[in-house]
Design a protein around this motif. Structure first.
Motif, PDB file in Angstrom:
ATOM      1  N   THR A  84      -6.477  26.417 -12.061  1.00  0.00           N
ATOM      2  CA  THR A  84      -5.689  25.711 -11.044  1.00  0.00           C
ATOM      3  C   THR A  84      -4.372  25.213 -11.632  1.00  0.00           C
ATOM      4  OG1 THR A  84      -7.690  25.014  -9.876  1.00  0.00           O
ATOM      5  CG2 THR A  84      -5.669  23.775  -9.425  1.00  0.00           C
ATOM      6  N   THR A  85      -4.454  24.633 -12.836  1.00  0.00           N
ATOM      7  CA  THR A  85      -3.246  24.149 -13.511  1.00  0.00           C
ATOM      8  C   THR A  85      -2.281  25.295 -13.769  1.00  0.00           C
ATOM      9  OG1 THR A  85      -4.507  22.375 -14.579  1.00  0.00           O
ATOM     10  CG2 THR A  85      -2.385  22.942 -15.553  1.00  0.00           C
ATOM     11  N   PHE A  86      -2.809  26.416 -14.255  1.00  0.00           N
ATOM     12  CA  PHE A  86      -1.989  27.597 -14.522  1.00  0.00           C
ATOM     13  C   PHE A  86      -1.302  28.074 -13.243  1.00  0.00           C
ATOM     14  CE2 PHE A  86      -1.275  32.145 -15.020  1.00  0.00           C
ATOM     15  CZ  PHE A  86      -0.731  32.235 -16.296  1.00  0.00           C
ATOM     16  N   ALA A  87      -2.067  28.122 -12.151  1.00  0.00           N
ATOM     17  CA  ALA A  87      -1.506  28.591 -10.878  1.00  0.00           C
ATOM     18  C   ALA A  87      -0.415  27.652 -10.375  1.00  0.00           C
ATOM     19  CB  ALA A  87      -2.622  28.712  -9.833  1.00  0.00           C
ATOM     20  N   PHE A  88      -0.689  26.348 -10.374  1.00  0.00           N
ATOM     21  CA  PHE A  88       0.313  25.379  -9.917  1.00  0.00           C
ATOM     22  C   PHE A  88       1.582  25.464 -10.761  1.00  0.00           C
ATOM     23  CE2 PHE A  88      -2.937  22.192  -7.978  1.00  0.00           C
ATOM     24  CZ  PHE A  88      -3.035  22.988  -6.854  1.00  0.00           C
ATOM     25  N   CYS A  89       1.403  25.680 -12.069  1.00  0.00           N
ATOM     26  CA  CYS A  89       2.556  25.761 -12.970  1.00  0.00           C
ATOM     27  C   CYS A  89       3.397  26.994 -12.674  1.00  0.00           C
ATOM     28  CB  CYS A  89       2.072  25.764 -14.419  1.00  0.00           C
ATOM     29  SG  CYS A  89       3.386  26.115 -15.622  1.00  0.00           S
ATOM     30  N   HIS A  90       2.778  28.156 -12.717  1.00  0.00           N
ATOM     31  CA  HIS A  90       3.554  29.401 -12.662  1.00  0.00           C
ATOM     32  C   HIS A  90       4.001  29.754 -11.241  1.00  0.00           C
ATOM     33  CE1 HIS A  90       3.264  30.419 -16.895  1.00  0.00           C
ATOM     34  NE2 HIS A  90       2.056  29.896 -16.857  1.00  0.00           N
ATOM     35  N   VAL A  91       3.172  29.455 -10.249  1.00  0.00           N
ATOM     36  CA  VAL A  91       3.628  29.672  -8.868  1.00  0.00           C
ATOM     37  C   VAL A  91       4.775  28.717  -8.560  1.00  0.00           C
ATOM     38  CG1 VAL A  91       2.996  29.501  -6.432  1.00  0.00           C
ATOM     39  CG2 VAL A  91       1.408  30.553  -8.057  1.00  0.00           C
ATOM     40  N   GLY A  92       4.649  27.484  -9.027  1.00  0.00           N
ATOM     41  CA  GLY A  92       5.726  26.516  -8.822  1.00  0.00           C
ATOM     42  C   GLY A  92       7.027  26.957  -9.464  1.00  0.00           C
ATOM     43  N   ARG A  93       6.951  27.522 -10.662  1.00  0.00           N
ATOM     44  CA  ARG A  93       8.156  27.992 -11.333  1.00  0.00           C
ATOM     45  C   ARG A  93       8.762  29.194 -10.612  1.00  0.00           C
ATOM     46  NH1 ARG A  93       8.964  25.764 -16.423  1.00  0.00           N
ATOM     47  NH2 ARG A  93      10.202  27.554 -17.112  1.00  0.00           N
ATOM     48  N   LEU A  94       7.897  30.055 -10.073  1.00  0.00           N
ATOM     49  CA  LEU A  94       8.399  31.194  -9.294  1.00  0.00           C
ATOM     50  C   LEU A  94       9.136  30.735  -8.041  1.00  0.00           C
ATOM     51  CD1 LEU A  94       5.406  33.720  -9.486  1.00  0.00           C
ATOM     52  CD2 LEU A  94       7.689  34.009 -10.504  1.00  0.00           C
ATOM     53  N   GLY A  96      10.939  28.019  -7.820  1.00  0.00           N
ATOM     54  CA  GLY A  96      12.087  27.170  -8.144  1.00  0.00           C
ATOM     55  C   GLY A  96      11.778  25.899  -8.902  1.00  0.00           C
ATOM     56  N   GLY A  97      10.512  25.683  -9.270  1.00  0.00           N
ATOM     57  CA  GLY A  97      10.146  24.481  -9.997  1.00  0.00           C
ATOM     58  C   GLY A  97      10.502  24.570 -11.473  1.00  0.00           C
ATOM     59  N   ARG A  98      10.457  23.416 -12.157  1.00  0.00           N
ATOM     60  CA  ARG A  98      10.821  23.373 -13.573  1.00  0.00           C
ATOM     61  C   ARG A  98       9.723  22.773 -14.440  1.00  0.00           C
ATOM     62  NH1 ARG A  98      15.741  19.808 -13.852  1.00  0.00           N
ATOM     63  NH2 ARG A  98      14.945  18.940 -11.907  1.00  0.00           N
ATOM     64  N   GLY A  99       8.551  22.550 -13.872  1.00  0.00           N
ATOM     65  CA  GLY A  99       7.479  21.923 -14.623  1.00  0.00           C
ATOM     66  C   GLY A  99       6.840  22.876 -15.620  1.00  0.00           C
ATOM     67  N   THR A 100       6.335  22.304 -16.717  1.00  0.00           N
ATOM     68  CA  THR A 100       5.610  23.094 -17.712  1.00  0.00           C
ATOM     69  C   THR A 100       4.113  23.031 -17.407  1.00  0.00           C
ATOM     70  OG1 THR A 100       5.234  21.236 -19.223  1.00  0.00           O
ATOM     71  CG2 THR A 100       7.328  22.435 -19.427  1.00  0.00           C
ATOM     72  N   PHE A 101       3.363  23.845 -18.113  1.00  0.00           N
ATOM     73  CA  PHE A 101       1.907  23.831 -17.970  1.00  0.00           C
ATOM     74  C   PHE A 101       1.356  22.440 -18.249  1.00  0.00           C
ATOM     75  CE2 PHE A 101      -2.335  24.212 -19.841  1.00  0.00           C
ATOM     76  CZ  PHE A 101      -3.000  24.944 -18.879  1.00  0.00           C
ATOM     77  N   TYR A 102       1.910  21.772 -19.257  1.00  0.00           N
ATOM     78  CA  TYR A 102       1.382  20.465 -19.629  1.00  0.00           C
ATOM     79  C   TYR A 102       1.868  19.349 -18.710  1.00  0.00           C
ATOM     80  CZ  TYR A 102      -0.565  22.807 -23.633  1.00  0.00           C
ATOM     81  OH  TYR A 102      -1.311  23.651 -24.413  1.00  0.00           O
ATOM     82  N   ASP A 103       3.012  19.548 -18.058  1.00  0.00           N
ATOM     83  CA  ASP A 103       3.418  18.603 -17.015  1.00  0.00           C
ATOM     84  C   ASP A 103       2.382  18.590 -15.890  1.00  0.00           C
ATOM     85  OD1 ASP A 103       5.788  17.867 -18.263  1.00  0.00           O
ATOM     86  OD2 ASP A 103       6.988  19.384 -17.228  1.00  0.00           O
ATOM     87  N   VAL A 104       2.001  19.785 -15.485  1.00  0.00           N
ATOM     88  CA  VAL A 104       1.007  19.901 -14.414  1.00  0.00           C
ATOM     89  C   VAL A 104      -0.360  19.432 -14.910  1.00  0.00           C
ATOM     90  CG1 VAL A 104      -0.149  21.479 -12.819  1.00  0.00           C
ATOM     91  CG2 VAL A 104       2.267  21.820 -13.371  1.00  0.00           C
ATOM     92  N   MET A 105      -0.678  19.746 -16.147  1.00  0.00           N
ATOM     93  CA  MET A 105      -1.994  19.444 -16.692  1.00  0.00           C
ATOM     94  C   MET A 105      -2.285  17.940 -16.717  1.00  0.00           C
ATOM     95  SD  MET A 105      -3.609  20.703 -20.314  1.00  0.00           S
ATOM     96  CE  MET A 105      -5.345  20.496 -20.675  1.00  0.00           C
ATOM     97  N   VAL A 106      -1.314  17.135 -17.134  1.00  0.00           N
ATOM     98  CA  VAL A 106      -1.564  15.689 -17.213  1.00  0.00           C
ATOM     99  C   VAL A 106      -1.920  15.131 -15.841  1.00  0.00           C
ATOM    100  CG1 VAL A 106       0.887  15.062 -16.936  1.00  0.00           C
ATOM    101  CG2 VAL A 106      -0.691  13.478 -18.061  1.00  0.00           C
ATOM    102  N   LEU A 107      -1.293  15.664 -14.798  1.00  0.00           N
ATOM    103  CA  LEU A 107      -1.562  15.184 -13.441  1.00  0.00           C
ATOM    104  C   LEU A 107      -2.904  15.694 -12.925  1.00  0.00           C
ATOM    105  CD1 LEU A 107       2.030  15.676 -11.963  1.00  0.00           C
ATOM    106  CD2 LEU A 107       1.043  13.633 -13.020  1.00  0.00           C
TER     107      LEU A 107
END
Length: 197
Positions: A84-94, A96-107
């Motif tokens: 889920t973290t991986f998906a939120f990270c990479h789909v978000g970046r696709l 237009g987002g700028r978050g990293t895997f660990y930004d999403v992970m902490v949340l």
């Protein structure tokens, strides 16, 4: 930055999830801390599942004559959280987002701890006032969606909850498609499982 306790952070997460997300991101937690946090969340979740198995019948599995392994349960919870973290990270970046895997992970790890608290409360209510357990589950689902949208928004600095909703939907679809493909590659669904879909 002012330090706040877990109770205040929990209240903040419910009342103002965007502010709570900014606070968590500003902590600058290291990778080791985050992975340990994820592991602890999985262990607590599994312990709660074990308590639930002792106190309540595992209806869905008993119908198939299967007793779920707690090790398998822990692997599913942990793996699901990472995917889920991986998906939120990479789909978000696709998108237009700028978050990293660990930004999403902490949340996501913080949300997992909140989920454990809700599940513990739900288990107590099932044993005492079952109808309130259903109300709590439904309310937690709605609040969880609200929090998730704002967490995604803050992790990716989108400044748009509407775009965060798009990331959430696209991520769910991506995970579902990948899961379907993987199930197909390993031989398809378990025989008889269609009855439980």
């Amino acid at each position: 930055m002012t330090q706040i306790n877990l109770r205040d952070l929990t209240v903040m997460t419910i009342k103002d999830p965007a502010q709570a997300a900014r606070y968590l991101l500003a902590l600058g937690l290291g990778r080791e801390v985050l992975w340990l946090g994820l592991l602890l969340a999985v262990v607590l979740n599994t312990m709660l599942q074990a308590a639930s198995n002792l106190l309540l019948p595992v209806i869905g599995f008993e119908l198939q004559g299967i007793t779920p392994s707690l090790v398998v349960y822990a692997a599913i919870v942990g793996g699901g959280l990472v995917v889920t973290t991986f998906a939120f990270c990479h789909v978000g970046r696709l998108l237009g987002g700028r978050g990293t895997f660990y930004d999403v992970m902490v949340l996501m790890v913080w949300m997992q701890f909140l989920k454990v608290v809700v599940q513990a409360a739900g288990l107590i209510l099932v044993l005492t006032i079952p109808i309130l357990s259903a109300v709590l589950a439904f309310a937690a689902f709605l609040v969880g969606l609200y929090i998730t949208v704002h967490f995604i928004d803050q992790a990716h600095r989108l400044n748009s909850p509407a775009r965060a909703v798009g990331v959430l939907i696209a991520s769910v679809l991506a995970v579902a498609i990948v899961s379907f493909i993987l199930l197909s590659l390993v031989g398809g669904p378990i025989p008889g499982s269609a009855a439980y879909v």
